[in-house]
Design a protein around this motif. Structure first.
Motif, PDB file in Angstrom:
ATOM      1  N   GLY A   1      36.867  30.752  41.377  1.00 31.32           N
ATOM      2  CA  GLY A   1      37.725  30.904  42.543  1.00 31.32           C
ATOM      3  C   GLY A   1      39.157  30.519  42.248  1.00 31.32           C
ATOM      4  O   GLY A   1      40.103  31.176  42.701  1.00 31.32           O
TER       5      GLY A   1
ATOM      6  N   ALA B   1      39.790  39.775  46.750  1.00 35.41           N
ATOM      7  CA  ALA B   1      40.683  39.222  47.762  1.00 35.41           C
ATOM      8  C   ALA B   1      40.167  39.585  49.146  1.00 35.41           C
ATOM      9  O   ALA B   1      39.710  40.712  49.373  1.00 35.41           O
ATOM     10  CB  ALA B   1      42.096  39.767  47.572  1.00 35.41           C
TER      11      ALA B   1
ATOM     12  N   PHE C   1      34.756  38.191  42.037  1.00 34.66           N
ATOM     13  CA  PHE C   1      35.516  37.786  43.214  1.00 34.66           C
ATOM     14  C   PHE C   1      36.421  38.938  43.643  1.00 34.66           C
ATOM     15  O   PHE C   1      36.785  39.794  42.836  1.00 34.66           O
ATOM     16  CB  PHE C   1      36.412  36.575  42.902  1.00 34.66           C
ATOM     17  CG  PHE C   1      35.664  35.311  42.555  1.00 34.66           C
ATOM     18  CD1 PHE C   1      35.527  34.285  43.474  1.00 34.66           C
ATOM     19  CD2 PHE C   1      35.098  35.148  41.294  1.00 34.66           C
ATOM     20  CE1 PHE C   1      34.848  33.122  43.150  1.00 34.66           C
ATOM     21  CE2 PHE C   1      34.417  33.995  40.961  1.00 34.66           C
ATOM     22  CZ  PHE C   1      34.292  32.974  41.898  1.00 34.66           C
TER      23      PHE C   1
ATOM     24  N   ASN D   1      40.484  41.589  35.224  1.00 36.83           N
ATOM     25  CA  ASN D   1      41.174  41.493  36.509  1.00 36.83           C
ATOM     26  C   ASN D   1      41.476  42.908  36.967  1.00 36.83           C
ATOM     27  O   ASN D   1      42.497  43.493  36.603  1.00 36.83           O
ATOM     28  CB  ASN D   1      42.454  40.660  36.367  1.00 36.83           C
ATOM     29  CG  ASN D   1      43.093  40.374  37.706  1.00 36.83           C
ATOM     30  OD1 ASN D   1      42.444  40.442  38.741  1.00 36.83           O
ATOM     31  ND2 ASN D   1      44.376  40.062  37.698  1.00 36.83           N
TER      32      ASN D   1
ATOM     33  N   THR E   1      40.769  33.203  40.026  1.00 33.69           N
ATOM     34  CA  THR E   1      41.058  34.393  40.828  1.00 33.69           C
ATOM     35  C   THR E   1      42.242  34.146  41.742  1.00 33.69           C
ATOM     36  O   THR E   1      43.119  35.016  41.898  1.00 33.69           O
ATOM     37  CB  THR E   1      39.824  34.797  41.641  1.00 33.69           C
ATOM     38  OG1 THR E   1      38.724  35.028  40.765  1.00 33.69           O
ATOM     39  CG2 THR E   1      40.087  36.061  42.450  1.00 33.69           C
TER      40      THR E   1
ATOM     41  N   PRO F   1      40.593  34.227  47.670  1.00 31.03           N
ATOM     42  CA  PRO F   1      39.472  34.818  46.934  1.00 31.03           C
ATOM     43  C   PRO F   1      38.148  34.595  47.651  1.00 31.03           C
ATOM     44  O   PRO F   1      37.920  33.533  48.250  1.00 31.03           O
ATOM     45  CB  PRO F   1      39.499  34.084  45.596  1.00 31.03           C
ATOM     46  CG  PRO F   1      40.059  32.736  45.931  1.00 31.03           C
ATOM     47  CD  PRO F   1      41.038  32.956  47.059  1.00 31.03           C
TER      48      PRO F   1
ATOM     49  N   THR G   1      37.783  40.782  40.468  1.00 36.20           N
ATOM     50  CA  THR G   1      38.038  39.968  39.286  1.00 36.20           C
ATOM     51  C   THR G   1      36.721  39.440  38.750  1.00 36.20           C
ATOM     52  O   THR G   1      35.935  38.842  39.498  1.00 36.20           O
ATOM     53  CB  THR G   1      38.971  38.787  39.609  1.00 36.20           C
ATOM     54  OG1 THR G   1      40.221  39.292  40.084  1.00 36.20           O
ATOM     55  CG2 THR G   1      39.219  37.925  38.383  1.00 36.20           C
TER      56      THR G   1
END
Length: 266
Positions: free
Chosen positions: A68, A136, A134, A108, A71, A80, A113
């Motif tokens: 986390g 957004a 992860f 990424n 990210t 994240p 990610t």
């Protein structure tokens, strides 16, 4: 990190900072080039009940923290959210000493990610690894400020009760574990922290395999546990377990599915 936040259901205003029970585990991080290194000392309260080995759910919590944070650094100021996370062990974790976890971004992408984490014992030998993904949160108005520094000096754990007891996670019957929603067990969006949901899944499986430990734990986060309690139900055959975790306060909505495997031969 907000490990259990469904991307289309993130609250617009996260709750204010609070002391978190997972902080009592004493895990700290420092940035080393493009990698994020974590360290934590093992205490008896972190052991699987009836054994002297570290819980795999704690390794999942630490992998989630590293992933986390990495990210967040890549997508700041966006928040994240964890999609999937798994932990696989070559051998049972150590019973004592200070562990290291080394996290890095594997890829990424534009929307997701991918994170890799290696777990090393006090001798520097790798005993397991984790993979996670992860993204957004789609709500761009929900933001987090990146700390000026994520480096923290190593510290000892302060938890004084076994983790499941501290979190209030109880085995109600073989194959079932119940985790309450508590203020010090929430993520940044006000839902039950994904690491604690990993604990509930682990407890449900171990209630069917007393004295054993898990060699793998895979989690898929489908939606957050907003109300609770979270109820994990497990089945196990030949060492392979399946878990469903539901939000009992929201019409038993399915929140997490998980798979596990024990080191034993059940």
């Amino acid at each position: 990190m907000s490990s259990t936040v469904r991307p289309d259901r993130v609250p617009r205003h996260p709750p204010a900072h609070r002391h978190h029970l997972l902080a009592e585990l004493g895990f700290t991080t420092r940035l080393v080039g493009a990698e994020l290194h974590g360290t934590g000392a093992i205490a008896p309260v972190m052991h699987v009940p009836g054994t002297s080995h570290l819980r795999i759910s704690i390794l999942a919590m630490w992998a989630d923290m590293l992933g986390g944070t990495l990210t967040m650094r890549a997508i700041t100021p966006r928040v994240p959210v964890t999609l999937e996370l798994d932990v696989h062990l070559y051998r049972p974790p150590p019973s004592a000493g200070r562990l290291r976890a080394i996290g890095r971004i594997a890829k990424n992408g534009r929307s997701v990610t991918a994170i890799e984490v290696d777990f090393l014992d006090e001798r520097g030998e790798v005993f397991g690894f984790s993979g996670s993904s992860f993204m957004a949160a789609p709500d761009s108005s929900l933001t987090l400020s990146l700390p000026a520094s994520i480096d923290r000096p190593p510290r000892e754990p302060t938890m004084t009760r076994p983790l499941a007891d501290r979190a209030g996670c109880q085995r109600h019957q073989p194959g079932t574990a119940v985790l309450p929603r508590t203020e010090d067990g929430l993520n940044g969006a006000g839902t039950i922290h994904g690491g604690l949901l990993a604990l509930a899944a682990e407890e449900a499986v171990l209630s069917l395999a007393p004295g054993e430990t898990l060699s793998s734990l895979g989690l898929r986060y489908l939606q957050p546990v907003r109300v609770g309690p979270a109820v994990a139900t497990a089945t196990i055959s030949a060492g392979l377990g399946r878990v469903e975790l539901r939000d009992s306060g929201r019409d038993d909505r399915l929140a997490v599915t998980a798979t596990t495997r024990t080191f034993g031969t059940r």
